[in-house]
Design an enzyme around this catalytic site. Structure first.
Site, PDB file in Angstrom:
ATOM      1  N   CYS A  23     -15.814  16.571   5.021  1.00 49.72           N
ATOM      2  CA  CYS A  23     -14.853  15.860   4.708  1.00 49.72           C
ATOM      3  C   CYS A  23     -14.892  16.169   3.043  1.00 49.72           C
ATOM      4  O   CYS A  23     -15.874  16.282   2.376  1.00 49.72           O
ATOM      5  CB  CYS A  23     -15.115  14.244   4.769  1.00 49.72           C
ATOM      6  SG  CYS A  23     -13.606  13.508   4.107  1.00 49.72           S
TER       7      CYS A  23
ATOM      8  N   GLU B  99      -2.678 -12.886  -8.191  1.00 47.63           N
ATOM      9  CA  GLU B  99      -3.000 -12.250  -7.172  1.00 47.63           C
ATOM     10  C   GLU B  99      -3.380 -13.045  -5.979  1.00 47.63           C
ATOM     11  O   GLU B  99      -4.214 -14.332  -6.211  1.00 47.63           O
ATOM     12  CB  GLU B  99      -4.473 -11.393  -7.641  1.00 47.63           C
ATOM     13  CG  GLU B  99      -5.430 -10.595  -6.604  1.00 47.63           C
ATOM     14  CD  GLU B  99      -4.430  -9.541  -5.878  1.00 47.63           C
ATOM     15  OE1 GLU B  99      -4.673  -9.723  -4.361  1.00 47.63           O
ATOM     16  OE2 GLU B  99      -3.669  -8.790  -6.350  1.00 47.63           O
TER      17      GLU B  99
ATOM     18  N   ASP C 132       3.069  -4.415  -9.072  1.00 48.48           N
ATOM     19  CA  ASP C 132       2.485  -3.459  -8.211  1.00 48.48           C
ATOM     20  C   ASP C 132       2.107  -4.063  -6.879  1.00 48.48           C
ATOM     21  O   ASP C 132       0.916  -4.359  -6.502  1.00 48.48           O
ATOM     22  CB  ASP C 132       1.149  -3.010  -9.011  1.00 48.48           C
ATOM     23  CG  ASP C 132       0.527  -1.691  -8.352  1.00 48.48           C
ATOM     24  OD1 ASP C 132       1.149  -1.272  -7.371  1.00 48.48           O
ATOM     25  OD2 ASP C 132      -0.549  -1.504  -8.884  1.00 48.48           O
TER      26      ASP C 132
ATOM     27  N   CYS D 187       3.228   2.366  -4.168  1.00 47.11           N
ATOM     28  CA  CYS D 187       2.503   3.282  -3.475  1.00 47.11           C
ATOM     29  C   CYS D 187       3.583   3.662  -2.219  1.00 47.11           C
ATOM     30  O   CYS D 187       2.931   4.663  -1.439  1.00 47.11           O
ATOM     31  CB  CYS D 187       1.119   3.014  -3.021  1.00 47.11           C
ATOM     32  SG  CYS D 187       1.097   1.387  -1.960  1.00 47.11           S
TER      33      CYS D 187
END
Length: 471
Positions: free
Chosen positions: A176, A350, A399, A426
């Site tokens: 990997c 959060e 985010d 993302c």
């Protein structure tokens, strides 16, 4: 001619789609083909039939694209970790930027020219600071094994990554190239140790066995190295000798954790954890601040590139001294602290309690006194009582996870209409979905793609949004 499931056809790959699949057209029908590159001519079998498109599997590359290259890793054609190793990195960047443009235009209804030139990564391999390997009792067979005339046993002890789309089959890795080479060496050592000492892998069907995951965290700016065993049971008689063997063979390890996940869910997060060796966390830096990272806390996977991403976010925020900042989905407080020196007050929110604990610790360790961190589900916490307590912000940074923001949070942001909203994502498709709603009350001025994940189709984006002023 209607393309039927099982039908074998020749296709010319014209472009790439989000999720890294090649696109071909056959009698006006779009056909998505993984593992291909624009310019390939392939023989493929239709494996899924939908009303408006088909999905196919490559049987043979008849005429390779001029841009096609030989992957670094022997697993590239079967592993879900790297979908684009057969495409040169400069071409990967072109495709990713175009995907972001397509999403902004098609989903958000925005001018694609607001998308800036993509910021590439200095390293296209060995860039990750975290790898999550899985153990299983059934390994994924290679195409050669599947096509062999003789019986091939897929049972036993497998360690590596899940085969694409299969929660119960493990690709037994032989190499990997995504994390520092020590990561694979650790995996190989643990796999061999477990086989030699008859430590069973967890069986997802029978709900028996022991080893579930091996999570490796490395630090870019320090020498910290974490090994996290995720097991089905809490058994020190198994884990402690394994940990001792690892320490003897890998003195680079600075901490070893055992997360116990005795639940049916397949996640690598335990119901509780034991610190076997070391402090139980690693430390890394972003910008001028250091961050404590626990085994289950979120931290940007590409540390070097995260600094570029955050610099873009800070530029877009255009913060003023004396201003107030909210950081939604703040994780361990990386963005909050990165911005804190430019504002009077920064408040992070959060959902994950360990992340909030890390964020508070990080603020103390970095002597940052103008931050506050709040634990809670965003859709329930970011509301009028919250605003009454902390005041109206001048800038908000959000985010969210790949799924984007909850509709209630999008509505709250839209109604609040702060001076500047910076959206870090993302997943450009869910960002575009949210921007479609936010554009009613905000000017979407710029969108900056930042590549955090070379060899994959994933891409981070940052959007600068400013309040629409009534005239």
């Amino acid at each position: 001619m209607s393309l039927k499931k099982g039908q074998v056809i020749n296709l010319e790959i014209e472009s790439t789609a989000f999720k890294g699949k090649g696109i071909a057209k056959h009698d006006g029908i779009a056909v998505f083909v993984p593992g291909t590159a624009p310019g390939d001519t392939v023989e493929a079998r239709i494996v899924r039939k939908k009303k408006k498109f088909r999905e196919a599997k490559v049987l043979e590359i008849l005429d390779p694209s001029p841009i096609r290259i030989t992957p670094t890793c022997s697993h590239a054609s079967t592993c879900g970790g790297c979908t684009w190793q057969h495409i040169p990195y400069e071409k990967q960047l072109e495709f990713k930027e175009q995907h972001v443009r397509d999403h902004m235009e098609r989903i958000a209804g925005l001018d694609p020219d607001i998308v800036q030139t993509i910021i590439g990564c200095d390293r296209s391999l060995y860039y990750r600071n975290k790898m999550e390997y899985s153990f299983g009792t059934r390994r994924w067979l290679s195409d050669e094994e599947i096509q062999a005339d003789k019986f091939v046993d897929d049972s036993g002890f497998a360690a590596g990554l899940h085969a694409p789309g299969r929660y119960d089959k493990i690709l037994n890795l032989r190499e990997c190239h995504l994390q520092d080479p020590i990561s694979y060496r650790l995996l190989d050592f643990v796999r061999n140790y477990c086989k030699e000492h008859s430590i069973p892998a967890f069986d997802t069907h029978e709900k028996t066995g022991f080893m579930r995951h091996l999570v490796i965290r490395t630090s870019h700016h320090t020498d910290d190295l974490m090994v996290n065993f995720v097991t089905y049971k809490d058994d020190a008689d198994i884990i402690q000798p394994l940990a001792n063997a690892l320490q003897e063979n890998f003195p680079e390890i600075t901490t070893i954790i055992n997360n116990i996940n005795d639940q049916p869910n397949p996640t690598a997060v335990g119901r509780y954890e034991n610190v076997i060796y070391g402090p139980g966390y690693i430390v890394d830096n972003i910008g001028q601040h250091s961050f404590k990272i626990d085994a289950n806390a979120f931290f940007q996977t590409n540390t070097r590139q995260a600094e570029k991403l955050y610099s873009v976010a800070k530029e877009y925020a255009d913060l003023k001294s004396g201003s107030k900042l909210f950081d939604l989905y703040c994780g361990v407080g990386t963005l909050t602290l990165f911005m804190a020196d430019s504002v009077e007050k920064a408040v992070g929110i959060e959902l994950v309690d360990v992340a909030i604990k890390n964020a508070k610790f990080n603020a103390r360790e970095n002597s940052v006194e103008n931050t506050e961190f709040v634990l809670g589900d965003m859709k329930d916490t970011f509301n009028e009582p919250f605003l009454e307590k902390y005041g109206r912000p001048d800038c908000i940074i959000t985010d969210p996870p790949r799924s984007g923001m909850h509709p209630d949070v999008v509505q709250q942001l839209s109604d609040l209409a702060v001076d500047t909203l910076v959206y870090v994502s993302c997943n450009p498709s869910t960002m575009a979905r949210d921007l479609k709603e936010l554009k009613n009350n905000y000017h979407i001025e710029q969108v900056q793609p930042v590549d955090m994940f070379p060899q994959t189709y994933h891409i981070e984006t940052v959007a600068r949004c400013t309040e629409k002023v009534s005239t």
